[in-house]
Each structure stands twice: as structure tokens, then as C-alpha cells.
Enzyme design. Structure first.
Site, PDB file in Angstrom:
ATOM      1  N   CYS A 120       0.636  -1.109   0.514  1.00 31.08           N
ATOM      2  CA  CYS A 120       0.270  -0.144  -0.480  1.00 31.08           C
ATOM      3  C   CYS A 120       1.061   1.270   0.141  1.00 31.08           C
ATOM      4  CB  CYS A 120      -1.110   0.234   1.640  1.00 31.08           C
ATOM      5  SG  CYS A 120      -2.165   1.707   1.516  1.00 31.08           S
ATOM      6  N   CYS A 123       0.641   3.255   3.297  1.00 32.32           N
ATOM      7  CA  CYS A 123       0.854   2.358   4.659  1.00 32.32           C
ATOM      8  C   CYS A 123       1.449   1.220   5.128  1.00 32.32           C
ATOM      9  CB  CYS A 123      -0.719   2.474   5.935  1.00 32.32           C
ATOM     10  SG  CYS A 123      -1.407   0.718   5.033  1.00 32.32           S
ATOM     11  N   CYS A 169      -7.857  -1.015   1.198  1.00 34.45           N
ATOM     12  CA  CYS A 169      -6.404  -1.181   2.463  1.00 34.45           C
ATOM     13  C   CYS A 169      -7.234  -1.951   3.706  1.00 34.45           C
ATOM     14  CB  CYS A 169      -5.104  -0.277   2.280  1.00 34.45           C
ATOM     15  SG  CYS A 169      -4.028  -0.236   3.687  1.00 34.45           S
ATOM     16  N   CYS A 172      -5.350   0.869   6.443  1.00 33.88           N
ATOM     17  CA  CYS A 172      -5.081   2.485   6.587  1.00 33.88           C
ATOM     18  C   CYS A 172      -6.540   2.900   5.903  1.00 33.88           C
ATOM     19  CB  CYS A 172      -3.975   3.062   5.556  1.00 33.88           C
ATOM     20  SG  CYS A 172      -4.491   3.199   4.100  1.00 33.88           S
ATOM     21  N   CYS A 192      -8.949  -4.695 -10.058  1.00 32.52           N
ATOM     22  CA  CYS A 192      -7.795  -4.116 -10.716  1.00 32.52           C
ATOM     23  C   CYS A 192      -7.761  -3.074 -10.466  1.00 32.52           C
ATOM     24  CB  CYS A 192      -9.277  -3.667 -11.516  1.00 32.52           C
ATOM     25  SG  CYS A 192      -9.052  -2.110 -12.825  1.00 32.52           S
TER      26      CYS A 192
END
Length: 206
Positions: A120, A123, A169, A172, A192
Site C-alpha cells: 500500500c 501504509c 487497504c 489504512c 483492478c
């Protein structure tokens, strides 16, 4: 939400036809401000922004060499609007904290030359392994499964008059993209994702 997000749900033929029609709108480059639909806010929070709920989340942790370090309970990453702006580029902030979408083919989307994992961009939580990446032809990075189901959140998204599944995510709660059921075997899924929401880390050896 960016209007270009609508084309994610199209099949490849409809996507190409739509791209030709919308080419004049998208030709302005990465700095083009795309129209956006914001939900009204009555509590003083800036409209359209994602608010991460504080708490602890169970994640599967991975080292940069790909080793699974097991499950750990970690605190969620909760930042102020200003802190997110300092951490992310304006384009990444628009995608990750306002559920925007980058223009197709505007970011890295082909499989990298090196082996590695995608984390991510907000984070550093491990999200995808390059071994599950495939070229979907849509212009966005596509994967047939996340590195761990614990590390992503899937939410119902009924915006733009469509029924889709949003992917965020887990740590976060930043917007990553959407998942569709037109992917390859073995899962038949297509995660996607937006390139700017991901940070590729090449595998390192101990």
C-alpha cells in the site's frame, strides 16, 4: 468519484469504444481535473474524503523477500487530512483518500522485470504478489488474488448507477480499486487496482 472509474466495469470491447469517445476529455494529461461526485457532508468533514476508523486489525505480514511472517494484530493507520497530504502526492491522495481513479495506461501496469510484492502506498501493508499479476488489457494493474484476504477490505459500491465491489487497504482503509469476476483461473477474479495506490518492492534475499 472520477467518471473514468465507470469504464472499469466494461469489457475490453466496450472499454476501447468508450476510450475513443472520451479521448478528447482525457487528452489533457495527468493534471486534468476530472468531474467528481461527492457525497454531501453535514459534520464539517471535507466532502468525499475517506475517514479511517481507529482500532486494531488482524493482518498477514510479509517480508520484502516474500516470506510470510504470520498474522499480527496491528493498529490502524489513522492520519489527518493534512498528514495524508504530506504523505501522498496530490494524485495519489485523490485516488486513495477520495476514491478517485487514475487514467487508463497512465501508470505502470505491466508486470515488472523483477519479482516482488506490491505494498500500500499509504501504509506499506503487503497487498499483492507479482506472481498473481496478469495483463488484463484495461490499462490498470490487475491481479487474480490479493496476497492475503486479511489485508484487503471489500465493500459494496453502488455509485454511478452500478453494482461493484470496492477494494481498500485493511490497515489504512485507503481506496485501491475494484474487483470483478472476469479474471483468469484459478480464481476467475480481476482485482483492478490504481498504480498510484501501490508501491512495488523487489524481492530481497537474506
Amino acid at each position: 468519484m472520477s467518471r473514468i472509474d465507470e469504464v472499469v466495469a466494461m469489457d475490453r470491447r466496450r472499454f476501447l469504444r468508450s476510450a475513443l469517445v472520451g479521448g478528447a476529455i482525457l487528452a489533457g494529461g495527468g493534471g486534468l481535473a476530472l468531474p467528481r461526485l461527492f457525497a454531501a457532508s453535514n459534520d464539517g468533514w471535507p466532502p468525499g474524503l475517506i475517514r479511517t476508523t481507529p482500532g486494531v486489525v488482524l493482518l498477514e505480514v510479509f517480508a520484502n523477500d516474500g516470506r510470510d511472517l504470520g498474522r499480527q494484530r496491528l493498529p490502524k493507520v489513522v492520519l489527518s487530512d493534512a498528514e495524508w497530504h504530506r504523505r501522498l502526492s496530490p494524485a495519489a491522495f485523490d485516488i486513495m483518500r477520495r476514491s478517485g481513479t487514475e487514467r487508463a495506461f497512465s501508470g505502470p501496469h505491466e508486470r515488472p522485470a523483477a519479482r516482488g510484492i506490491y505494498r500500500c502506498a499509504g501504509c506499506a501493508t503487503a497487498l499483492f504478489d507479482d506472481a498473481t499479476q496478469f495483463d488484463s488489457g484495461t490499462g490498470w494493474p490487475s491481479f487474480w488474488q490479493p496476497i492475503s484476504r486479511l489485508n484487503v477490505i471489500e465493500l459494496s459500491d453502488n455509485s454511478l448507477g452500478m453494482e461493484r465491489t470496492e477494494v481498500r487497504c485493511a490497515r489504512c482503509e485507503s481506496h485501491l480499486g475494484h474487483v470483478f469476476d472476469d479474471g483468469p483461473r484459478p480464481t476467475g477474479l480481476r482485482y483492478c487496482m490504481n498504480s498510484l495506490a501501490l508501491h512495488f518492492v523487489a524481492r530481497t534475499a537474506d
